[in-house]
Design an enzyme around this catalytic site. Structure first.
Site, PDB file in Angstrom:
ATOM      1  N   ALA A   1      40.886  32.766  47.319  1.00 47.14           N
ATOM      2  CA  ALA A   1      40.787  33.993  48.115  1.00 47.14           C
ATOM      3  C   ALA A   1      40.400  35.155  47.210  1.00 47.14           C
ATOM      4  O   ALA A   1      40.517  35.052  45.982  1.00 47.14           O
ATOM      5  CB  ALA A   1      42.119  34.267  48.790  1.00 47.14           C
ATOM      6  N   CYS A   2      39.947  36.235  47.808  1.00 47.46           N
ATOM      7  CA  CYS A   2      39.619  37.456  47.063  1.00 47.46           C
ATOM      8  C   CYS A   2      40.826  37.866  46.224  1.00 47.46           C
ATOM      9  O   CYS A   2      41.941  37.860  46.752  1.00 47.46           O
ATOM     10  CB  CYS A   2      39.268  38.566  48.051  1.00 47.46           C
ATOM     11  SG  CYS A   2      38.982  40.157  47.287  1.00 47.46           S
ATOM     12  N   PRO A   3      40.683  38.187  44.964  1.00 45.30           N
ATOM     13  CA  PRO A   3      39.450  38.420  44.204  1.00 45.30           C
ATOM     14  C   PRO A   3      38.988  37.210  43.387  1.00 45.30           C
ATOM     15  O   PRO A   3      38.220  37.376  42.430  1.00 45.30           O
ATOM     16  CB  PRO A   3      39.863  39.560  43.277  1.00 45.30           C
ATOM     17  CG  PRO A   3      41.288  39.239  42.936  1.00 45.30           C
ATOM     18  CD  PRO A   3      41.871  38.600  44.178  1.00 45.30           C
TER      19      PRO A   3
END
Lengths: 134, 83
Positions: free
Chosen positions: B21-23
């Site tokens: 997932a981000c980042p």
């Protein structure tokens, strides 16, 4: 970027880690000043063991499960990666450290670079393009 | 570039950040770009929706060239050239 990290809750520490990651990706130099409860989280015996959330305590287990399922790094891992990839310095407020029984930088997790006074933080905040308080 | 043109590009570096997932994808791209030379092409495979906007903006800001994004089943591929 200058970040004042006052929180000792793992949810907010993860938020700090995510924002820090973005800053490092942008090649920003970052100085983190660890204040009050932040210093408690940074104590060597705490770190990854911090299990407190800042809001919605009833959602803590749901949060932990989702973070694990989504393979989101821990707050310590976020900060560690950011230090590997960029110019990130972490300073522990001397007074906050003392409150929790830590006087030397070696009393805190290895990510901490030094102990500092509040003047250094204010100077850093004054000169930073971006200043955050978490 | 068209989807066909993008698919025919020979990538010098492939970063598979699917499942993070981000980042995560952004950090993986940042890490990889340091190992590349100017003009080389990188493919970033991601399943994180936010990355579709994040990496092109980051690439542009850092002086790299965003070439385009190709949708695949359950993930997408971002193409960029190191500036």
């Amino acid at each position: 970027m200058t970040m004042a990290l006052c929180t000792g809750s793992f949810d907010k520490l993860i938020v700090a880690g995510i924002i820090l990651s973005g800053a490092v990706a942008e090649d920003m130099d970052v100085e983190i000043y660890v204040l009050l409860y932040g210093a408690y989280a940074f104590k060597k015996e705490n770190g990854e063991n911090i299990d407190t959330v800042s809001e919605y305590p009833e959602l803590k287990e749901k949060l932990k499960t989702s973070l694990k399922e989504m393979k989101i790094p821990t707050w310590v891992e976020f900060l560690s990666t950011a230090k590997e990839l960029g110019n990130v310095k972490i300073y522990i407020c001397g007074t906050a450290g003392k409150i929790w029984g830590g006087e030397k930088v070696s009393d805190f997790i290895d990510l901490a670079d030094d102990i500092c006074g509040i003047g250094e933080y204010v100077d850093s905040a004054q000169n930073a393009d971006v200043h955050m308080l978490i | 570039m068209t989807t066909e043109e993008l698919k025919n590009l020979n990538a010098d570096k492939v970063v598979d950040a699917r499942g993070t997932a981000c980042p995560g994808p952004l950090l993986a791209a940042k890490k990889a770009i340091g190992e590349m030379s100017t003009g080389e092409v990188m493919q970033i495979l991601s399943s994180d929706e936010g990355t579709k906007r994040d990496i092109p903006k980051w690439a542009q800001k850092k002086g790299h060239e965003y070439l385009g994004t190709v949708e695949e089943s359950g993930y997408f591929i971002i193409y960029m050239k190191k500036g």
